[in-house]
Write a protein that holds these residues in place. Sequence first.
Motif, PDB file in Angstrom:
ATOM      1  N   TRP A  82       0.840  -1.202   0.000  1.00  0.00           N
ATOM      2  CA  TRP A  82       0.000   0.000   0.000  1.00  0.00           C
ATOM      3  C   TRP A  82       0.875   1.253   0.000  1.00  0.00           C
ATOM      4  O   TRP A  82       0.552   2.239  -0.672  1.00  0.00           O
ATOM      5  N   SER A  83       1.965   1.217   0.750  1.00  0.00           N
ATOM      6  CA  SER A  83       2.868   2.363   0.809  1.00  0.00           C
ATOM      7  C   SER A  83       3.480   2.637  -0.569  1.00  0.00           C
ATOM      8  O   SER A  83       3.581   3.790  -1.003  1.00  0.00           O
ATOM      9  N   TYR A  84       3.884   1.587  -1.240  1.00  0.00           N
ATOM     10  CA  TYR A  84       4.442   1.735  -2.592  1.00  0.00           C
ATOM     11  C   TYR A  84       3.410   2.384  -3.520  1.00  0.00           C
ATOM     12  O   TYR A  84       3.717   3.336  -4.239  1.00  0.00           O
ATOM     13  N   PHE A  85       2.191   1.859  -3.523  1.00  0.00           N
ATOM     14  CA  PHE A  85       1.149   2.403  -4.384  1.00  0.00           C
ATOM     15  C   PHE A  85       0.810   3.846  -4.035  1.00  0.00           C
ATOM     16  O   PHE A  85       0.447   4.633  -4.906  1.00  0.00           O
ATOM     17  N   SER A  86       0.935   4.212  -2.749  1.00  0.00           N
ATOM     18  CA  SER A  86       0.591   5.588  -2.349  1.00  0.00           C
ATOM     19  C   SER A  86       1.612   6.599  -2.856  1.00  0.00           C
ATOM     20  O   SER A  86       1.338   7.791  -2.882  1.00  0.00           O
ATOM     21  N   LYS A  87       2.788   6.119  -3.269  1.00  0.00           N
ATOM     22  CA  LYS A  87       3.854   7.038  -3.696  1.00  0.00           C
ATOM     23  C   LYS A  87       4.051   7.089  -5.210  1.00  0.00           C
ATOM     24  O   LYS A  87       4.924   7.813  -5.683  1.00  0.00           O
ATOM     25  N   ILE A  88       3.279   6.308  -5.942  1.00  0.00           N
ATOM     26  CA  ILE A  88       3.450   6.367  -7.393  1.00  0.00           C
ATOM     27  C   ILE A  88       2.838   7.659  -7.922  1.00  0.00           C
ATOM     28  O   ILE A  88       2.009   8.282  -7.268  1.00  0.00           O
ATOM     29  N   ASN A  89       3.237   8.033  -9.089  1.00  0.00           N
ATOM     30  CA  ASN A  89       2.761   9.266  -9.697  1.00  0.00           C
ATOM     31  C   ASN A  89       1.378   9.024 -10.290  1.00  0.00           C
ATOM     32  O   ASN A  89       1.230   8.767 -11.474  1.00  0.00           O
ATOM     33  N   SER A 133      -2.789   5.669   0.922  1.00  0.00           N
ATOM     34  CA  SER A 133      -2.257   6.101   2.224  1.00  0.00           C
ATOM     35  C   SER A 133      -3.193   5.680   3.348  1.00  0.00           C
ATOM     36  O   SER A 133      -2.739   5.267   4.422  1.00  0.00           O
ATOM     37  N   LYS A 134      -4.489   5.754   3.094  1.00  0.00           N
ATOM     38  CA  LYS A 134      -5.455   5.316   4.111  1.00  0.00           C
ATOM     39  C   LYS A 134      -5.349   3.816   4.347  1.00  0.00           C
ATOM     40  O   LYS A 134      -5.524   3.346   5.468  1.00  0.00           O
ATOM     41  N   GLN A 135      -5.042   3.062   3.307  1.00  0.00           N
ATOM     42  CA  GLN A 135      -4.856   1.616   3.472  1.00  0.00           C
ATOM     43  C   GLN A 135      -3.637   1.329   4.355  1.00  0.00           C
ATOM     44  O   GLN A 135      -3.659   0.405   5.168  1.00  0.00           O
ATOM     45  N   VAL A 136      -2.573   2.117   4.192  1.00  0.00           N
ATOM     46  CA  VAL A 136      -1.387   1.973   5.047  1.00  0.00           C
ATOM     47  C   VAL A 136      -1.790   2.204   6.505  1.00  0.00           C
ATOM     48  O   VAL A 136      -1.447   1.422   7.390  1.00  0.00           O
ATOM     49  N   GLU A 137      -2.548   3.276   6.744  1.00  0.00           N
ATOM     50  CA  GLU A 137      -2.989   3.596   8.101  1.00  0.00           C
ATOM     51  C   GLU A 137      -3.872   2.492   8.684  1.00  0.00           C
ATOM     52  O   GLU A 137      -3.718   2.119   9.852  1.00  0.00           O
TER      53      GLU A 137
END
Length: 191
Positions: free
Chosen positions: A95-102, A112-116
């Motif tokens: 999830w963190s990886y996906f939250s940082k893609i462009n 980011s909510k999934q990470v949380e």
Amino acid sequence: MKFTRKRLGSYFIILLHTQNCFADANCPSTPSALVFVNGMFNSKDDARASLNLLQKINLNKFDRYELAYNLNVKPLQQLLQVYRQKMKSEERLLWSYFSKINGPEWFNRMMSKQVEKTNASSYVSDKDLQSHISIYNSLLAKQYTLVLVAHSQGNFYANQSFEYLKKMNSDSEGRINIVGVASPDSYVSGD
């Protein structure tokens, strides 16, 4: 698993390379605490002995030494616990990886909510993790800078604690450092 002087000597070398200036006279005088986070198959006595050896080889350079103990349960239960922690860690990384893609902003927020959510679900279901975070919050409230020396399974606890505190305790920013030793996790938080 009891630690030898040689193995804990390697912790000392690692600690010398942390980015903080605990022993430097030019540093601000903030108190520092070393917290040992044990791995699996450690009795509390073994974990305490490892902490005591860390204290001895560090020549008492930290103001405080604490143990964040991960309960020693039956071997099969511990293996299942580690498996679940590893899967949770990999899920968080994904999830963190996906939250940082462009990508679109809505997509990054959703990831980011999934990470949380992943971090929060670990906290709710793990009594040891709750206990560790309680120790860290207590030390942070007293203005300590923390160095967590995590061995083996203790790395899952240290990483989960770091991520949880980063979100829930803004006072922790820049005050928690992790030294990961023999980590089964894919990362060390804060790197």
